[in-house]
Structure formats: structure tokens, C-alpha cells
Scaffold this active site. Structure first.
Site, PDB file in Angstrom:
ATOM      1  N   PRO A  84       0.807  -1.223   0.000  1.00  0.00           N
ATOM      2  CA  PRO A  84       0.000   0.000   0.000  1.00  0.00           C
ATOM      3  C   PRO A  84       0.840   1.273   0.000  1.00  0.00           C
ATOM      4  O   PRO A  84       1.815   1.398   0.741  1.00  0.00           O
ATOM      5  CB  PRO A  84      -0.806  -0.128   1.284  1.00  0.00           C
ATOM      6  CG  PRO A  84      -0.982  -1.598   1.442  1.00  0.00           C
ATOM      7  CD  PRO A  84       0.321  -2.205   0.992  1.00  0.00           C
ATOM      8  N   CYS A  85       0.415   2.217  -0.853  1.00  0.00           N
ATOM      9  CA  CYS A  85       1.243   3.406  -1.093  1.00  0.00           C
ATOM     10  C   CYS A  85       0.643   4.693  -0.550  1.00  0.00           C
ATOM     11  O   CYS A  85       1.272   5.741  -0.631  1.00  0.00           O
ATOM     12  CB  CYS A  85       1.472   3.568  -2.596  1.00  0.00           C
ATOM     13  SG  CYS A  85      -0.042   3.873  -3.540  1.00  0.00           S
ATOM     14  N   GLN A  86      -0.572   4.632   0.011  1.00  0.00           N
ATOM     15  CA  GLN A  86      -1.230   5.880   0.405  1.00  0.00           C
ATOM     16  C   GLN A  86      -0.401   6.690   1.393  1.00  0.00           C
ATOM     17  O   GLN A  86      -0.384   7.914   1.356  1.00  0.00           O
ATOM     18  CB  GLN A  86      -2.609   5.583   1.011  1.00  0.00           C
ATOM     19  CG  GLN A  86      -3.593   4.984   0.032  1.00  0.00           C
ATOM     20  CD  GLN A  86      -3.590   3.463   0.105  1.00  0.00           C
ATOM     21  OE1 GLN A  86      -2.583   2.862   0.442  1.00  0.00           O
ATOM     22  NE2 GLN A  86      -4.715   2.857  -0.215  1.00  0.00           N
TER      23      GLN A  86
END
Length: 216
Positions: A84-86
Site C-alpha cells: 500500500p502506497c497511500q
């Protein structure tokens, strides 16, 4: 040749998985069929996994990666994951190094440490490289390296490879230290202004030109 068995974490709708099992057709002269086989895939989003399972013959599991029991996973040669990159993205104006989503890469670490695959591939947004002045990214690279892998990374732009989108991503590659293999990143097939004699970036209209007009 025995197929390379792949496990996919954070598989989403299957974009990275499709790249793995469908992106090596140029090897056709050497292989009669694709050399990769995805033996395990998982994501915690039910909507994404439904799309995945509607489009692949193999199926993915709906589960939080933190709940995966190592002993229940099949053996694999390669681990892939777009963690996940958020929390890393510059589009997140409130991003900070203590964002709980930033430590999900440690699930890749957990799997690699337990299963000792020959290779791993991790992908994330460009912004991961400068969070906390680069300290977070250097920590991630160090964690991967200390598992006993030769680790390299490079920022690649999808537009440089024929995709009608300027999408920059960090691609991290790891090769286990006892494997006599050096990964070489693919050379660009396109360039923004036709630099180096390459075709220019493909526009959306060019990419969709073959699609029939639904109103005709």
C-alpha cells in the site's frame, strides 16, 4: 523447464500479476509457454478480488496479509507485492513517516524471511523515496538487504514502455545472495520527445484508435 512459482501479496485487481504471467511473451523463442505460475495471491479488498477472480483461472484469497499463516502458504520461488502506497504518496498532503500503512512492507519482509524465495519484486510510488528526507526508503532497502538479498531499485515511467500514462513507480528487485543472477532493468521502448531515436510516448487516442465507435 519447471515453472517459476510466484506468490502475490496485495494483488488488488491483478495488474502486477498480469504483468508477470503475460508480460514475458518476448521469451517465446526460448520458452514454449510462459515460465511463470502464480501459486498464491491475496488481497483484503473484496471488490478487487472479485475482479481478479473473474479474470484469472487461478484464484486469489480475500484476507488481511497480517493474518496469513506462513505454514499455510505453498512454496514459491518469487514473491511480488505492490505494498500500500497511500502513506508514501505525495498526493497525501498529510503524509508522515509514522503512518501505520507504511509498515505493511514488513509483511513482505515476514514472507521473505520465512520462505526464502529466490527473487522478490516490490513496487511503490515515487514519493516513497523522499519521505522523511529519504530515511524511510533507506530503512526499507536495508531491511530487504539484511535478509540476504542483492537489492536494487529504479524509478520507471510506464509511458517509457508504451503505456499511455505518465505513471512513475519505484521498482525494487531482490535476488537471493546464493543465486548467480543479476537482474537488468528493461530499456525504454518509447520517449517523451523521440529522444535516442525511440518512438514518442503513446497518447490515449492512439492507444484507443482500434476500438470501434459505439455510436456507429
Amino acid at each position: 523447464m519447471e515453472k517459476i512459482k510466484v506468490a502475490s501479496l496485495f494483488c488488488g485487481c491483478g495488474g502486477m500479476d498480469l504483468g508477470v504471467i503475460g508480460g514475458f511473451s518476448y521469451l517465446g523463442k526460448e520458452y514454449k509457454e510462459n515460465p511463470f505460475e502464480i501459486v498464491y495471491a491475496v488481497d483484503n479488498d473484496e471488490y478487487c478480488t472479485k475482479i481478479y477472480n473473474d479474470n484469472f483461472t487461478h484464484k486469489c484469497e480475500v484476507k488481511d496479509v497480517r493474518d496469513i499463516k506462513i505454514g499455510e502458504m505453498p512454496q514459491f520461488d518469487m514473491l511480488i507485492g505492490g505494498f500500500p502506497c497511500q502513506g508514501f504518496s505525495v498526493a497525501n498532503t498529510k503524509r508522515h513517516e509514522d503512518d501505520e500503512r507504511n509498515v505493511l512492507y514488513k509483511q513482505l519482509i515476514r514472507m521473505i524471511d520465512a520462505k526464502r524465495p529466490k527473487f522478490f519484486l516490490a513496487e511503490n510510488v515515487k514519493g516513497i523515496t523522499n519521505l522523511a528526507k529519504g530515511k524511510v526508503f533507506q530503512m526499507i532497502l536495508k531491511d530487504f538487504t539484511e535478509l540476504g538479498y542483492k537489492v536494487k531499485h529504479k524509478i520507471l515511467n510506464a509511458a517509457d514502455y508504451g503505456v499511455p500514462q505518465t505513471r512513475q513507480r519505484v521498482i525494487i528487485i531482490g535476488v537471493r545472495n546464493d543465486i548467480n543472477f543479476e537482474y537488468i532493468y528493461p530499456l525504454p521502448t518509447n520517449s517523451k520527445n523521440g529522444k535516442d531515436g525511440l518512438p514518442e510516448w503513446i497518447s490515449v487516442s492512439e492507444a484507443m484508435a482500434h476500438i470501434p465507435d459505439p455510436d456507429l
